[in-house]
Design an enzyme around this catalytic site. Structure first.
Site, PDB file in Angstrom:
ATOM      1  N   GLN A 152       0.837  -1.198   0.000  1.00 61.37           N
ATOM      2  CA  GLN A 152       0.000   0.000   0.000  1.00 61.37           C
ATOM      3  C   GLN A 152       0.875   1.253   0.000  1.00 61.37           C
ATOM      4  OE1 GLN A 152      -3.771  -0.424   2.539  1.00 61.37           O
ATOM      5  NE2 GLN A 152      -2.316  -1.805   3.535  1.00 61.37           N
ATOM      6  N   ILE A 160       3.376   4.170  -1.185  1.00 61.02           N
ATOM      7  CA  ILE A 160       3.467   4.930  -2.437  1.00 61.02           C
ATOM      8  C   ILE A 160       4.852   5.547  -2.633  1.00 61.02           C
ATOM      9  CG2 ILE A 160       0.993   5.435  -2.489  1.00 61.02           C
ATOM     10  CD1 ILE A 160       1.683   8.266  -1.428  1.00 61.02           C
ATOM     11  N   HIS A 196      -1.768   1.425  -4.098  1.00 62.95           N
ATOM     12  CA  HIS A 196      -2.166   2.833  -4.013  1.00 62.95           C
ATOM     13  C   HIS A 196      -1.341   3.732  -4.917  1.00 62.95           C
ATOM     14  CE1 HIS A 196      -4.095   2.055   0.186  1.00 62.95           C
ATOM     15  NE2 HIS A 196      -4.783   1.541  -0.812  1.00 62.95           N
ATOM     16  N   CYS A 223      -0.425  14.148 -16.598  1.00 60.61           N
ATOM     17  CA  CYS A 223      -1.303  15.284 -16.888  1.00 60.61           C
ATOM     18  C   CYS A 223      -2.733  14.766 -16.949  1.00 60.61           C
ATOM     19  CB  CYS A 223      -0.914  15.919 -18.223  1.00 60.61           C
ATOM     20  SG  CYS A 223      -2.077  17.219 -18.742  1.00 60.61           S
ATOM     21  N   CYS A 263      -3.998  15.607 -20.930  1.00 62.71           N
ATOM     22  CA  CYS A 263      -3.493  14.878 -22.109  1.00 62.71           C
ATOM     23  C   CYS A 263      -2.851  13.534 -21.774  1.00 62.71           C
ATOM     24  CB  CYS A 263      -2.508  15.741 -22.894  1.00 62.71           C
ATOM     25  SG  CYS A 263      -0.887  15.944 -22.120  1.00 62.71           S
ATOM     26  N   CYS A 286       0.408  20.721 -22.682  1.00 62.78           N
ATOM     27  CA  CYS A 286      -0.946  21.260 -22.901  1.00 62.78           C
ATOM     28  C   CYS A 286      -1.409  22.214 -21.801  1.00 62.78           C
ATOM     29  CB  CYS A 286      -1.951  20.122 -23.034  1.00 62.78           C
ATOM     30  SG  CYS A 286      -2.341  19.307 -21.464  1.00 62.78           S
ATOM     31  N   THR A 293       1.097  -3.954   8.861  1.00 58.96           N
ATOM     32  CA  THR A 293      -0.213  -3.387   8.562  1.00 58.96           C
ATOM     33  C   THR A 293      -1.234  -3.829   9.600  1.00 58.96           C
ATOM     34  OG1 THR A 293      -2.021  -3.251   6.960  1.00 58.96           O
ATOM     35  CG2 THR A 293      -0.757  -5.285   6.965  1.00 58.96           C
ATOM     36  N   SER A 294      -2.159  -2.946   9.884  1.00 62.15           N
ATOM     37  CA  SER A 294      -3.222  -3.245  10.844  1.00 62.15           C
ATOM     38  C   SER A 294      -4.319  -4.094  10.219  1.00 62.15           C
ATOM     39  CB  SER A 294      -3.834  -1.944  11.363  1.00 62.15           C
ATOM     40  OG  SER A 294      -4.455  -1.255  10.284  1.00 62.15           O
ATOM     41  N   ASN A 318       3.293  -7.802  12.871  1.00 63.36           N
ATOM     42  CA  ASN A 318       2.823  -6.444  13.136  1.00 63.36           C
ATOM     43  C   ASN A 318       3.035  -6.141  14.617  1.00 63.36           C
ATOM     44  OD1 ASN A 318       1.621  -4.119  11.856  1.00 63.36           O
ATOM     45  ND2 ASN A 318      -0.130  -4.442  13.200  1.00 63.36           N
TER      46      ASN A 318
END
Length: 156
Positions: A17, A19, A35, A43, A46, A68, A106-107, A129
């Site tokens: 997850q 990024i 994610h 863009c 375009c 653009c 992760t939870s 965890n």
């Protein structure tokens, strides 16, 4: 450590997850970013792609496309946006075909990612965890410690 396991053929994919692109920076090749990534930008008008440096170094507050003039958006899933269907399908494939599934850091509270555990059919579910998760009872091995501490002890 994950990249080394992948190089050895012992790890098929990393589903994350995050990024930030740190898995790739560490050398992992098959990373499924549920994610998205801040390292990819496009863009909205375009579709032209831009790297993170273009966005970071843009002189204005909102980066604009040099082709653009459209607004540039990071390729990340924002609130109420759906996940990329192909990435989700790939994650389901790897999870459903895994001999062992290691879920760490992760939870298991953020959906739809947390629901991917339901596609695992094996009997070697490892949960790592610091705090408890709703899936602890399903784990074949439960380690309540920091992910970095645990993987720091693994020799590959």
């Amino acid at each position: 450590r994950l990249a080394k396991l992948e190089q050895q053929g012992r790890l098929r994919a990393v589903v994350t997850q995050n990024i930030d692109g740190l898995h790739q920076l560490a050398g992992s090749k098959r990373v499924l970013e549920l994610h998205g990534s801040v390292h990819r930008n496009y863009c909205r008008k375009c579709g032209k792609g831009f790297d993170a440096e273009y966005v970071r170094d843009y002189p204005g507050k909102v980066p604009l496309c040099d082709a653009c003039g459209g607004t540039i958006k990071p390729d990340v899933v924002l609130y109420e946006e759906g996940l990329d269907q192909q990435t989700l399908e790939d994650a389901v494939f790897y999870i459903s075909h895994a001999d062992m599934l290691i879920i760490g850091g992760t939870s298991l509270a953020v959906y739809p990612a947390a629901g991917l555990i339901d596609y695992y059919r094996g009997n070697k579910l490892v949960l790592i965890n610091k705090s408890t998760t709703p899936m602890d009872a399903r784990a074949d091995l439960l380690i309540q410690a920091g992910l970095g501490d645990v993987f720091g002890q693994i020799e590959v």
